[in-house]
Structures are given as C-alpha cells and as structure tokens.
Design a protein around this motif. Structure first.
Motif, PDB file in Angstrom:
ATOM      1  N   ALA B 209       0.918  -1.334   0.086  1.00  0.00           N
ATOM      2  CA  ALA B 209      -0.012  -0.184   0.051  1.00  0.00           C
ATOM      3  C   ALA B 209       0.711   1.267  -0.016  1.00  0.00           C
ATOM      4  CB  ALA B 209      -0.927   0.036   1.274  1.00  0.00           C
ATOM      5  N   GLY B 210       0.657   2.157  -0.965  1.00  0.00           N
ATOM      6  CA  GLY B 210       1.408   3.444  -1.056  1.00  0.00           C
ATOM      7  C   GLY B 210       2.770   3.077  -1.742  1.00  0.00           C
ATOM      8  N   THR B 211       3.431   1.940  -1.912  1.00  0.00           N
ATOM      9  CA  THR B 211       4.537   1.871  -2.761  1.00  0.00           C
ATOM     10  C   THR B 211       4.425   2.418  -4.340  1.00  0.00           C
ATOM     11  OG1 THR B 211       4.910  -0.033  -1.427  1.00  0.00           O
ATOM     12  CG2 THR B 211       6.315   0.189  -3.173  1.00  0.00           C
ATOM     13  N   THR B 212       5.465   2.988  -4.625  1.00  0.00           N
ATOM     14  CA  THR B 212       5.539   3.476  -5.977  1.00  0.00           C
ATOM     15  C   THR B 212       6.526   2.482  -6.719  1.00  0.00           C
ATOM     16  OG1 THR B 212       5.339   5.709  -5.330  1.00  0.00           O
ATOM     17  CG2 THR B 212       5.828   5.496  -7.495  1.00  0.00           C
ATOM     18  N   ILE B 213       5.965   2.190  -7.740  1.00  0.00           N
ATOM     19  CA  ILE B 213       6.608   1.026  -8.668  1.00  0.00           C
ATOM     20  C   ILE B 213       6.846   1.740 -10.043  1.00  0.00           C
ATOM     21  CG2 ILE B 213       6.453  -1.444  -9.681  1.00  0.00           C
ATOM     22  CD1 ILE B 213       4.736  -2.282  -7.336  1.00  0.00           C
ATOM     23  N   THR B 217      10.117   1.578 -19.516  1.00  0.00           N
ATOM     24  CA  THR B 217       9.770   1.082 -20.718  1.00  0.00           C
ATOM     25  C   THR B 217      10.691   0.355 -21.959  1.00  0.00           C
ATOM     26  OG1 THR B 217      10.103   3.350 -21.936  1.00  0.00           O
ATOM     27  CG2 THR B 217       7.817   2.890 -21.167  1.00  0.00           C
ATOM     28  N   GLU B 218      11.820   0.765 -21.592  1.00  0.00           N
ATOM     29  CA  GLU B 218      12.984  -0.002 -22.430  1.00  0.00           C
ATOM     30  C   GLU B 218      13.249  -1.339 -22.095  1.00  0.00           C
ATOM     31  OE1 GLU B 218      13.302   2.607 -20.628  1.00  0.00           O
ATOM     32  OE2 GLU B 218      14.245   4.419 -21.805  1.00  0.00           O
ATOM     33  N   LEU B 219      12.736  -1.906 -20.922  1.00  0.00           N
ATOM     34  CA  LEU B 219      12.929  -3.170 -20.466  1.00  0.00           C
ATOM     35  C   LEU B 219      11.447  -4.163 -20.699  1.00  0.00           C
ATOM     36  CD1 LEU B 219      15.011  -2.568 -17.177  1.00  0.00           C
ATOM     37  CD2 LEU B 219      15.625  -2.959 -19.531  1.00  0.00           C
ATOM     38  N   VAL B 220      10.485  -3.196 -21.334  1.00  0.00           N
ATOM     39  CA  VAL B 220       9.405  -4.131 -21.443  1.00  0.00           C
ATOM     40  C   VAL B 220       8.997  -4.376 -23.044  1.00  0.00           C
ATOM     41  CG1 VAL B 220       6.836  -4.259 -20.956  1.00  0.00           C
ATOM     42  CG2 VAL B 220       8.448  -3.255 -19.286  1.00  0.00           C
ATOM     43  N   GLU B 221       9.477  -3.465 -23.685  1.00  0.00           N
ATOM     44  CA  GLU B 221       9.103  -3.215 -25.113  1.00  0.00           C
ATOM     45  C   GLU B 221       9.455  -4.408 -25.975  1.00  0.00           C
ATOM     46  OE1 GLU B 221      10.737   0.450 -26.104  1.00  0.00           O
ATOM     47  OE2 GLU B 221       8.810   1.567 -25.573  1.00  0.00           O
ATOM     48  N   GLU B 246       3.907   3.615 -12.234  1.00  0.00           N
ATOM     49  CA  GLU B 246       4.181   4.540 -13.291  1.00  0.00           C
ATOM     50  C   GLU B 246       5.212   4.336 -14.284  1.00  0.00           C
ATOM     51  OE1 GLU B 246       6.455   8.034 -10.996  1.00  0.00           O
ATOM     52  OE2 GLU B 246       4.612   7.598 -10.238  1.00  0.00           O
ATOM     53  N   GLU B 247       5.163   4.786 -15.469  1.00  0.00           N
ATOM     54  CA  GLU B 247       6.082   4.572 -16.209  1.00  0.00           C
ATOM     55  C   GLU B 247       7.401   5.375 -16.097  1.00  0.00           C
ATOM     56  OE1 GLU B 247       5.111   4.918 -20.394  1.00  0.00           O
ATOM     57  OE2 GLU B 247       3.791   2.861 -20.489  1.00  0.00           O
ATOM     58  N   VAL B 248       8.407   5.064 -16.024  1.00  0.00           N
ATOM     59  CA  VAL B 248       9.751   5.538 -16.252  1.00  0.00           C
ATOM     60  C   VAL B 248      10.629   5.351 -17.473  1.00  0.00           C
ATOM     61  CG1 VAL B 248       9.894   5.614 -13.830  1.00  0.00           C
ATOM     62  CG2 VAL B 248      10.941   3.970 -14.824  1.00  0.00           C
ATOM     63  N   ALA B 342      15.835   7.775 -11.268  1.00  0.00           N
ATOM     64  CA  ALA B 342      14.931   6.907 -11.091  1.00  0.00           C
ATOM     65  C   ALA B 342      14.011   6.849  -9.859  1.00  0.00           C
ATOM     66  CB  ALA B 342      14.888   5.446 -11.934  1.00  0.00           C
ATOM     67  N   PHE B 343      15.216   6.307  -8.658  1.00  0.00           N
ATOM     68  CA  PHE B 343      14.877   6.220  -7.553  1.00  0.00           C
ATOM     69  C   PHE B 343      14.755   7.622  -6.691  1.00  0.00           C
ATOM     70  CE2 PHE B 343      17.016   1.910  -8.099  1.00  0.00           C
ATOM     71  CZ  PHE B 343      15.847   1.288  -8.069  1.00  0.00           C
ATOM     72  N   GLU B 344      14.734   8.795  -7.419  1.00  0.00           N
ATOM     73  CA  GLU B 344      14.231   9.793  -6.736  1.00  0.00           C
ATOM     74  C   GLU B 344      12.737  10.075  -6.786  1.00  0.00           C
ATOM     75  OE1 GLU B 344      16.233  12.970  -8.688  1.00  0.00           O
ATOM     76  OE2 GLU B 344      18.110  12.424  -7.825  1.00  0.00           O
TER      77      GLU B 344
END
Lengths: 92, 424
Positions: B209-213, B217-221, B246-248, B342-344
């Motif tokens: 709950a509340g974790t941002t993931i 996109t480069e690793l999914v496409e 969210e996408e990064v 990204a981890f910011e």
C-alpha cells in the motif's frame, strides 16, 4: 559487422597473448563470431561522456602475521611438486 | 537426459551445526563456491579434480546456521552462459519445463529448488546468473547489492559485477537465506557493514500500500507477448494491493548489454590467468617452455570461456582499450546515474526478468551474440551495483515467467516486500 574486426592471424595473435591454445576450427569460428560481437560492441560510441563520481575509499588492514594455509594444503592441488615447491615448466 | 536433471556435479552431504535458523534446511551450493574437502569444479574440465583446502565465507555461514549441504550444483563453465549448457559436465534439464534449458549460469541451483532436491540454494549473479534461472525454473532468486555478501571463496569471473545470491521456493525462505549469508567480512575488502544483523525475512509481509513502482519502458517493449501478459497481470495485482504504478525511462540501458560484456570479458581475461596448470587445474605438462605449457593447460577451457578470455584480452590490448573498455566504463556510470534519478521518484523498478520464456535446449549455442542479448533486463542491475529479486509470475505454454524488482542500493527490504506481494 565491425570494419576493424580481427582476421584469423589476429585471432591467433590474441590467443597467444592470452596463452590459450586454439585449433584451426576454433580460429575460423571465432573470426566470424568476433566480427559480429565486436561490431555490436561498437555501438558504445553512442554513449555520451558521463561525469564519473567514484565514491570509493580504500580498505586497509594492519600488516600482521595471521593464520593461513599450511604448505601441504597450499600444494595439495598442484599437478606436481618438488621438495615442498610447485613444479612448473621452464620459464625461458 | 537422466531422471535427476543432471543438477549436481558432486553429490555429497556436509552437515552443519546442530541448531541454528537453517537447522531443518537442505542447501545446494553452486560449484564455483569453495567447499573445504569437497570438489569444486566451476563446471570446467580445468578444475575436474580441484578440492579447495578452505570454505568460502558463505559456506562457513551456512554451516554455522545449521544447514545441511547436499551437493555442488551444476553451472555454466565459470559462470559464462545463460543456459547451463556450457558446463563440462553436461547440461541441466529444466524440471519446470521439459526439453527446455533451466537458464544460467546458476541453472543447477535453481533446478535443485524447483525439483525439490534441496530446500534452498546458493548461486552467483554476475549479469543475471541467479535471476535468470530463478525465472526459467519458477523459483525465487535474489541478487544482493554489491558488497552485501562476502565473495571470499567465490571463484572469480568478473569481480566488480558479481555477488553470491540465494534461491528458494518462496520470497520469505529466500530472504531467510540472505539473512544468513549477508554481512561484512575482513577477508573481502568490498564487503559492507550494511549486511550486518539484517532481518530481511520479516520484510516479506506483502504490504505494498502506497509503494511506488516504476516500469522502465525500455525493459518491457522487447519482451515476448506471453511474458508481457504475465507481467501486466502482476502489475494489476500490485495495483489492487494499493501500489502506484508509473512509467519511467532509463535510456542508458539500451547500451547495457555491450557495456556489461566488455567489462565482464575484460575482467575474466585477467581473472582466469590464474589457471596455469601449475598450482592447480589441468596440467600442460613439463615439456617445452612456460608459454607453451601454459597454452596447452588452457586448452581444457570450453569454447565459451575461450571466447570471453580472447575478447577480453582484445578489448584491453594496446590501441583498443579506449575504444572498448573506457567507453564501457562511461556507459556503466551512465546506467548508475539513470537508476539514481529513477529512485528519486519511485521506490522500486519492475520489469520481466527475462524477455522470453525458457529457450529450447541447444537453441542458443550456435550464436553467442543472440545469447548475450537475452541478458538485456538483468545486466543493468549488476552495472549499477543494485539489489534485485526475481519472483515467479505464472507461466506461458513454453514455461515459467519471472518478474524482476530492482531497488536502490541496500534496499533489499523494499524488493522483498514487493516480491512477497506478488506471491499472495
């Protein structure tokens, strides 16, 4: 494909530098494969210059005598030994 | 193929202490981790009869924790491969996908857990060698932050990239094994205090709950359709658990495979120089001069190992060093920066562990470059020294699919927590 990839003679030369024995078939296969692989590595040219901030510190310890392997243990995997030493081929 | 999937190179029981957190557990140990008095081959004919006179630190930790070691797990020769087909002791079969590879290079370790031959296993991960076989065999695998686990007694392939990591049937059990092996060690100067007195197992509480993931996109496409479907379903489950997805973008990872292979091969060419047939390993005989005997000795290496030593030697040689090695180090720094940024804004990053389901046996051996490219999603993590976990996320017709979560440095608790939510 890399424009500068090594030919068979260069593959043999690198194998000599690395002290790895190759047979003729390996030389032939590696010559083809290296052209592909090194060509792919050349895309590193597209990498921008990056400021590297290495945040590293040396880790040192006091130079004191401490327990280590015995001579017998250290020699236990050597193919041949002589008088408590490793035996190797002639250096020159 | 034998009934036992060719999981072990050497089957031998080593009893641990009478009590401890692993007193009831059996553990398979990858055959590049030194075990005192028990043959350690690295999957290579070079070390066919090598018996270490000492234990790796992680093996001492296993014994102290009460674990029973049941054997030395088969692996790609010196960790060089993604299928466990380059082993001099024959390939391992995937217990979860008949006719297909178990992944690699810790294929024996993952297969041991999948087949129930051991409760837990240790592998090593230089560019994905724990996570890839975990994904292909449908088990859990963790690649720790660089420095969390001592590498003393691990036969080196590429020191700056590799970590010993645990595999297990569940996130919690795998985290318990990580608790046992992590911690500083004065015999490994790169080990860090952050690994002392950990309690990763209790982080496996499934609470996202509340974790941002973030999803790069480069690793999914590039992933197969079946793998993407399982991945999207996993994200949906995590959203249902209260996570924000969210996408990064990580543009640097497009160059991670070539940077990884240049650095790993360069380090390998130096590390494997120790195998000279004099102190240990296959002898080149005592005729002729040193250079000839040395070359003869090293004919015992398999083809993939020779390929990597030669390419590494080439990349470091005069005139080519700046072109390959220096640029690869620039790429490595860029990858690190990308992850830091990204981890910011996100807590963990998620992607498929492998872009495909398990390969068919023999499929990738003829074309080494294609095999290297399959590591696209795992190698960025090693370049950036970060922790990552692979968790089973269902199957396709071709076999198991794994989802990978990457955390910031020493963020093992965060990836274990999210990983445990996928299991629930």
């Amino acid at each position: 494909m890399s424009e500068t990839s090594p030919g068979p003679e260069e593959v043999r030369h690198v194998a000599d530098l690395a002290r790895v024995g190759l047979d003729d078939e390996e030389v032939e296969r590696f010559t083809d494969q290296f052209a592909d692989i090194l060509g792919y590595f050349e895309t590193l040219e597209e990498v921008p210059e990056v400021e590297r901030e290495a945040d590293l510190a040396n880790v040192m310890r006091a130079d004191e005598v401490r327990e280590s392997l015995s001579q017998d243990e250290a020699l236990s995997n050597a193919p041949e030994t002589e008088d408590g030493y490793f035996k190797g081929p002639n250096v020159s | 193929m034998t009934d036992d999937h060719n999981i072990f190179v050497t089957e031998e029981i080593v009893e641990g202490a009478d009590d401890g957190p692993l007193a009831d557990a059996t553990v398979a140990v990858k055959d590049n981790i030194s075990t005192e008095g028990v043959r350690t081959t690295c999957g290579s004919a070079m070390l066919d009869d090598y018996v270490p006179p000492y234990d790796a630190t992680v093996v001492e930790s296993l014994k102290a924790a009460g674990a029973t070691i049941v054997g030395k797990a088969n692996m790609d020769e010196f960790g060089m491969g993604s299928t466990t087909e380059t082993s001099a002791f024959g390939p391992v079969e995937n217990p979860a996908a008949p006719g297909r590879v178990p992944g690699g290079s810790s294929g024996g370790s993952a297969a041991a857990v999948a087949a129930g031959e051991a409760d837990l296993a240790l592998g090593s991960d230089t560019g994905g060698s724990v996570r890839n076989p975990a994904a292909f065999c449908g088990v859990v695998g963790i690649k720790p932050t660089y420095g969390l686990v001592s590498r003393y007694g691990l036969v080196a392939y590429a020191n700056s990239l590799e970590q010993i990591g645990p595999l297990g049937p569940t996130v919690e059990a795998t985290a318990e094994l990580l608790d046992v092996i992590s911690g500083p060690d004065d015999r490994d100067a790169t080990s860090r205090e952050e690994g002392a007195d950990t309690d990763y197992a209790s982080a496996a509480d499934g609470d996202v709950a509340g974790t941002t993931i973030g999803v790069p996109t480069e690793l999914v496409e590039g992933a197969d359709a079946g793998v993407r479907e399982r991945f999207e379903e996993t994200l949906e489950d995590l959203r249902d658990g209260g996570a924000i997805v969210e996408e990064v973008s990580l543009p640097s990872v497009e160059h991670a495979v070539e940077a990884y292979y240049v650095i790993a091969m360069s380090e390998a060419s130096s590390n494997l120089a120790r195998f000279d047939g004099v102190r240990y390993g296959n002898s080149g005989g005592f005729e002729g001069n040193w250079n000839e005997a040395f070359s003869d000795s090293r004919e015992a290496f398999g083809e993939e190992v020779k390929r990597r030593i030669l390419l590494g030697t080439y990349a470091l040689s005069a005139g080519y060093h700046d072109k390959y090695y220096k640029q690869a180090q620039d790429a490595r720094a860029w990858v690190k920066q990308d992850f830091d940024e990204a981890f910011e804004s996100v807590d963990v990053l998620a992607s498929p562990t492998m872009p495909t389901p398990p390969f068919e046996q023999g499929e990738s051996l003829e074309d080494p470059l294609q095999m290297y490219l399959a590591d696209a999603n795992t190698v960025p993590v090693n370049l950036a020294d970060l922790p990552a976990i692979s968790v089973p996320a269902g199957e396709t017709d071709a076999g198991p699919v794994g989802v990978q979560f990457v955390g910031p440095a020493f963020g093992e608790e965060a990836i274990i927590r999210v990983g445990s939510a996928v299991e629930n």
